[in-house]
Design a protein around this motif. Structure first.
Motif, PDB file in Angstrom:
ATOM      1  N   GLU A  42       0.842  -1.206   0.000  1.00  9.71           N
ATOM      2  CA  GLU A  42       0.000   0.000   0.000  1.00  9.71           C
ATOM      3  C   GLU A  42       0.879   1.258   0.000  1.00  9.71           C
ATOM      4  OE1 GLU A  42      -3.793  -0.236   2.143  1.00  9.71           O
ATOM      5  OE2 GLU A  42      -2.842   1.123   3.561  1.00  9.71           O
ATOM      6  N   ALA A  43       1.893   1.264   0.873  1.00 10.57           N
ATOM      7  CA  ALA A  43       2.781   2.422   0.963  1.00 10.57           C
ATOM      8  C   ALA A  43       3.466   2.692  -0.372  1.00 10.57           C
ATOM      9  CB  ALA A  43       3.823   2.198   2.064  1.00 10.57           C
ATOM     10  N   VAL A  44       3.961   1.628  -1.014  1.00 13.46           N
ATOM     11  CA  VAL A  44       4.703   1.805  -2.268  1.00 13.46           C
ATOM     12  C   VAL A  44       3.771   2.248  -3.396  1.00 13.46           C
ATOM     13  CG1 VAL A  44       6.072   0.596  -4.037  1.00 13.46           C
ATOM     14  CG2 VAL A  44       6.546   0.220  -1.602  1.00 13.46           C
ATOM     15  N   LEU A  45       2.602   1.630  -3.470  1.00 13.14           N
ATOM     16  CA  LEU A  45       1.677   1.974  -4.557  1.00 13.14           C
ATOM     17  C   LEU A  45       1.272   3.445  -4.492  1.00 13.14           C
ATOM     18  CD1 LEU A  45      -0.097   0.981  -6.944  1.00 13.14           C
ATOM     19  CD2 LEU A  45      -1.936   0.656  -5.287  1.00 13.14           C
ATOM     20  N   LEU A  46       1.045   3.943  -3.269  1.00 16.81           N
ATOM     21  CA  LEU A  46       0.486   5.280  -3.125  1.00 16.81           C
ATOM     22  C   LEU A  46       1.537   6.393  -3.140  1.00 16.81           C
ATOM     23  CD1 LEU A  46      -2.078   4.536  -0.252  1.00 16.81           C
ATOM     24  CD2 LEU A  46      -2.614   4.866  -2.661  1.00 16.81           C
ATOM     25  N   SER A  47       2.742   6.105  -2.649  1.00 19.96           N
ATOM     26  CA  SER A  47       3.610   7.192  -2.182  1.00 19.96           C
ATOM     27  C   SER A  47       4.655   7.662  -3.177  1.00 19.96           C
ATOM     28  CB  SER A  47       4.356   6.737  -0.925  1.00 19.96           C
ATOM     29  OG  SER A  47       3.448   6.235   0.004  1.00 19.96           O
ATOM     30  N   ASP A  48       5.066   8.903  -2.981  1.00 16.78           N
ATOM     31  CA  ASP A  48       6.281   9.413  -3.605  1.00 16.78           C
ATOM     32  C   ASP A  48       7.500   8.957  -2.804  1.00 16.78           C
ATOM     33  OD1 ASP A  48       4.947  10.973  -5.621  1.00 16.78           O
ATOM     34  OD2 ASP A  48       4.324  12.305  -3.991  1.00 16.78           O
ATOM     35  N   ARG A  49       7.340   8.926  -1.473  1.00  9.69           N
ATOM     36  CA  ARG A  49       8.425   8.475  -0.603  1.00  9.69           C
ATOM     37  C   ARG A  49       7.840   7.682   0.553  1.00  9.69           C
ATOM     38  NH1 ARG A  49      11.012  12.495   1.995  1.00  9.69           N
ATOM     39  NH2 ARG A  49       9.367  13.970   1.478  1.00  9.69           N
ATOM     40  N   VAL A  50       8.589   6.682   1.013  1.00 10.89           N
ATOM     41  CA  VAL A  50       8.156   5.869   2.150  1.00 10.89           C
ATOM     42  C   VAL A  50       9.175   6.043   3.278  1.00 10.89           C
ATOM     43  CG1 VAL A  50       7.599   3.546   2.985  1.00 10.89           C
ATOM     44  CG2 VAL A  50       7.092   4.171   0.596  1.00 10.89           C
ATOM     45  N   VAL A  51       8.692   6.488   4.424  1.00 11.08           N
ATOM     46  CA  VAL A  51       9.539   6.664   5.601  1.00 11.08           C
ATOM     47  C   VAL A  51       9.421   5.400   6.448  1.00 11.08           C
ATOM     48  CG1 VAL A  51       9.874   8.016   7.710  1.00 11.08           C
ATOM     49  CG2 VAL A  51       9.177   9.162   5.573  1.00 11.08           C
ATOM     50  N   VAL A  52      10.550   4.728   6.673  1.00 12.17           N
ATOM     51  CA  VAL A  52      10.550   3.494   7.464  1.00 12.17           C
ATOM     52  C   VAL A  52      11.060   3.816   8.854  1.00 12.17           C
ATOM     53  CG1 VAL A  52      11.422   1.127   7.644  1.00 12.17           C
ATOM     54  CG2 VAL A  52      10.983   2.124   5.386  1.00 12.17           C
ATOM     55  N   MET A  53      10.248   3.477   9.858  1.00 10.89           N
ATOM     56  CA  MET A  53      10.643   3.771  11.235  1.00 10.89           C
ATOM     57  C   MET A  53      11.161   2.535  11.953  1.00 10.89           C
ATOM     58  SD  MET A  53       7.766   6.532  12.398  1.00 10.89           S
ATOM     59  CE  MET A  53       8.470   6.727  14.033  1.00 10.89           C
ATOM     60  N   THR A  54      11.974   2.751  12.977  1.00  5.73           N
ATOM     61  CA  THR A  54      12.469   1.674  13.842  1.00  5.73           C
ATOM     62  C   THR A  54      11.388   1.348  14.864  1.00  5.73           C
ATOM     63  OG1 THR A  54      13.295   3.190  15.533  1.00  5.73           O
ATOM     64  CG2 THR A  54      14.776   2.684  13.700  1.00  5.73           C
ATOM     65  N   GLY A  55      11.586   0.270  15.606  1.00  3.94           N
ATOM     66  CA  GLY A  55      10.727  -0.009  16.751  1.00  3.94           C
ATOM     67  C   GLY A  55      10.917   1.053  17.821  1.00  3.94           C
ATOM     68  N   ARG A  56      10.082   1.013  18.855  1.00  5.99           N
ATOM     69  CA  ARG A  56      10.089   2.043  19.888  1.00  5.99           C
ATOM     70  C   ARG A  56      11.445   2.131  20.596  1.00  5.99           C
ATOM     71  NH1 ARG A  56       8.706   2.151  25.157  1.00  5.99           N
ATOM     72  NH2 ARG A  56       8.082  -0.022  25.202  1.00  5.99           N
ATOM     73  N   PRO A  57      11.971   3.312  20.877  1.00  2.01           N
ATOM     74  CA  PRO A  57      11.407   4.592  20.474  1.00  2.01           C
ATOM     75  C   PRO A  57      11.549   4.822  18.971  1.00  2.01           C
ATOM     76  CG  PRO A  57      13.563   4.952  21.457  1.00  2.01           C
ATOM     77  CD  PRO A  57      13.269   3.484  21.589  1.00  2.01           C
ATOM     78  N   GLY A  58      10.530   5.382  18.363  1.00  2.00           N
ATOM     79  CA  GLY A  58      10.519   5.546  16.924  1.00  2.00           C
ATOM     80  C   GLY A  58      11.575   6.535  16.437  1.00  2.00           C
ATOM     81  N   ARG A  59      12.384   6.051  15.522  1.00  2.00           N
ATOM     82  CA  ARG A  59      13.342   6.907  14.803  1.00  2.00           C
ATOM     83  C   ARG A  59      13.168   6.608  13.324  1.00  2.00           C
ATOM     84  NH1 ARG A  59      17.082   4.403  18.800  1.00  2.00           N
ATOM     85  NH2 ARG A  59      17.250   5.894  20.515  1.00  2.00           N
ATOM     86  N   VAL A  60      13.670   7.490  12.477  1.00  7.23           N
ATOM     87  CA  VAL A  60      13.598   7.223  11.037  1.00  7.23           C
ATOM     88  C   VAL A  60      14.783   6.351  10.644  1.00  7.23           C
ATOM     89  CG1 VAL A  60      13.646   8.224   8.723  1.00  7.23           C
ATOM     90  CG2 VAL A  60      12.359   9.348  10.552  1.00  7.23           C
ATOM     91  N   ARG A  61      14.494   5.148  10.153  1.00  8.54           N
ATOM     92  CA  ARG A  61      15.590   4.266   9.749  1.00  8.54           C
ATOM     93  C   ARG A  61      15.986   4.513   8.297  1.00  8.54           C
ATOM     94  NH1 ARG A  61      14.496  -0.959  11.520  1.00  8.54           N
ATOM     95  NH2 ARG A  61      16.054  -0.723  13.147  1.00  8.54           N
ATOM     96  N   ALA A  62      15.015   4.750   7.448  1.00  4.87           N
ATOM     97  CA  ALA A  62      15.307   4.938   6.025  1.00  4.87           C
ATOM     98  C   ALA A  62      14.167   5.695   5.369  1.00  4.87           C
ATOM     99  CB  ALA A  62      15.478   3.578   5.343  1.00  4.87           C
ATOM    100  N   VAL A  63      14.497   6.393   4.305  1.00  6.78           N
ATOM    101  CA  VAL A  63      13.468   7.023   3.474  1.00  6.78           C
ATOM    102  C   VAL A  63      13.684   6.504   2.062  1.00  6.78           C
ATOM    103  CG1 VAL A  63      12.486   9.187   2.645  1.00  6.78           C
ATOM    104  CG2 VAL A  63      13.489   9.090   4.942  1.00  6.78           C
ATOM    105  N   ILE A  64      12.669   5.809   1.541  1.00  9.29           N
ATOM    106  CA  ILE A  64      12.792   5.148   0.233  1.00  9.29           C
ATOM    107  C   ILE A  64      11.979   5.920  -0.809  1.00  9.29           C
ATOM    108  CG2 ILE A  64      12.484   2.942  -0.992  1.00  9.29           C
ATOM    109  CD1 ILE A  64      14.099   2.434   1.550  1.00  9.29           C
ATOM    110  N   ASP A  65      12.638   6.323  -1.884  1.00  5.34           N
ATOM    111  CA  ASP A  65      11.930   6.972  -2.994  1.00  5.34           C
ATOM    112  C   ASP A  65      11.201   5.932  -3.829  1.00  5.34           C
ATOM    113  OD1 ASP A  65      12.527   9.758  -2.817  1.00  5.34           O
ATOM    114  OD2 ASP A  65      14.611   9.240  -3.263  1.00  5.34           O
ATOM    115  N   VAL A  66      10.035   6.304  -4.329  1.00  2.00           N
ATOM    116  CA  VAL A  66       9.277   5.399  -5.207  1.00  2.00           C
ATOM    117  C   VAL A  66       9.176   6.049  -6.593  1.00  2.00           C
ATOM    118  CG1 VAL A  66       7.148   4.107  -5.548  1.00  2.00           C
ATOM    119  CG2 VAL A  66       7.929   4.633  -3.219  1.00  2.00           C
TER     120      VAL A  66
END
Ligand SMILES: Nc1ncnc2c1ncn2[C@@H]1O[C@H](COP(=O)(O)OP(=O)(O)O)[C@@H](O)[C@H]1O
Ligand SMILES: [Mg+2]
Length: 262
Positions: free
Chosen positions: A203-227
């Motif tokens: 769903e994220a890939v189909l819809l998005s320009d970019r997908v932000v992937v978060m880590t488990g708690r505490p939430g941090r940004v692990r990666a931002v993937i361009d689509v």
């Protein structure tokens, strides 16, 4: 004369949020999150349950007070964007008033604020495909129909930023697929910025320009993937190499957390 670039819809820097626990201890939910959503951009956030996705959305919506770090929405603070009716919100539960019919539920934000364009209600009912159910109460609708009503209600003030928190999470798989395509179609028409939280990588890939992937708690940004898929998008693209590549990258980023924990 050059026109200034459009304001980013969301610009968060170092967002950190702690909840107060019942025992006097605190729970660190978000830790130093940076997030950018450009004007008209579609950005998804994926991450394990409890990693702070809803907390992040609530901070952007101005429903939680900012504690540490900064969050800008459309060039101001979230409360200003909210006052200007520039934010729309759709959650997993549609939150409709059971005694109001579909039309009156979509009209609700106009009634509450005594502002906006009543003609917009009928246009939205048609746009989201529920015009023929205008006189029905929510109890008589399917889950997918109720989420269409919630989406129309969120769009009634013509927001410039739509915040969606697992909006299709409670739907069965077929309704969910239909709603994805419906949302894509509406977004192509409205071209407003969307910040979309989901558990579904596809769903994220189909819809998005970019997908932000978060880590488990505490939430941090692990990666931002361009689509890098072209628009308008549809089901056909789900088999394309670019789609598969982006989905693999998102899954790899999600999984790299398991290795951290191991
Ligand atoms: N009101 C609250 N009080 C205390 N802890 C909370 C509250 N809301 C959420 N949390 C905790 O904060 C963390 C992040 O929650 P949330 O943002 O809802 O995560 P997600 O939406 O990614 O599942 C979780 O561990 C959750 O239990
Ligand atoms: Mg959540």
């Amino acid at each position: 004369m050059t026109s200034s670039p459009p304001l980013p819809a969301v610009s968060a820097r170092g967002l950190t949020y702690r909840y107060a626990g019942a025992d006097g201890r605190t729970l660190l939910a978000l830790d130093g999150v940076d997030l950018e959503v450009g004007a008209g951009e579609f950005v998804s956030v994926v991450g394990p349950s409890g990693c702070g996705k809803s907390t992040l959305l609530r901070l952007v919506a101005g429903l939680l007070p900012s504690q540490a770090g900064e969050v800008g929405v459309l060039g101001g603070i979230p409360a200003e964007a909210q006052r200007a009716h520039a934010l729309g919100l759709v959650a997993q539960e549609p939150g409709l008033l059971p005694w109001r019919d579909v039309e009156a539920n979509v009209r609700l934000p106009l009634d509450v604020t005594r502002a906006g364009d009543p003609a917009r209600v009928q246009a939205l009912l048609e746009q989201v495909g529920i015009a023929e159910f205008a006189g029905y109460r929510p109890g008589a609708l399917s889950g997918g129909m109720r989420q269409r009503v919630a989406l129309a209600r969120a769009l009634v003030h013509r927001p410039r930023l739509l915040l969606m928190d697992e909006p299709f999470g409670a739907l069965d798989e077929l309704s969910r697929e239909a709603m994805r395509l419906e949302l894509l179609r509406i977004w192509e028409q409205e071209r407003i910025a969307v910040l979309f939280v989901t558990h579904s990588v596809a769903e994220a890939v189909l819809l998005s320009d970019r997908v932000v992937v978060m880590t488990g708690r505490p939430g941090r940004v692990r990666a931002v993937i361009d689509v890098p898929l072209s628009r308008p998008r549809g089901e056909a693209q789900e088999a394309s190499p670019a789609f598969v590549e982006a989905a693999v990258a998102v899954r790899a980023a999600l999984r790299s957390g398991d290795e951290d924990a191991a």
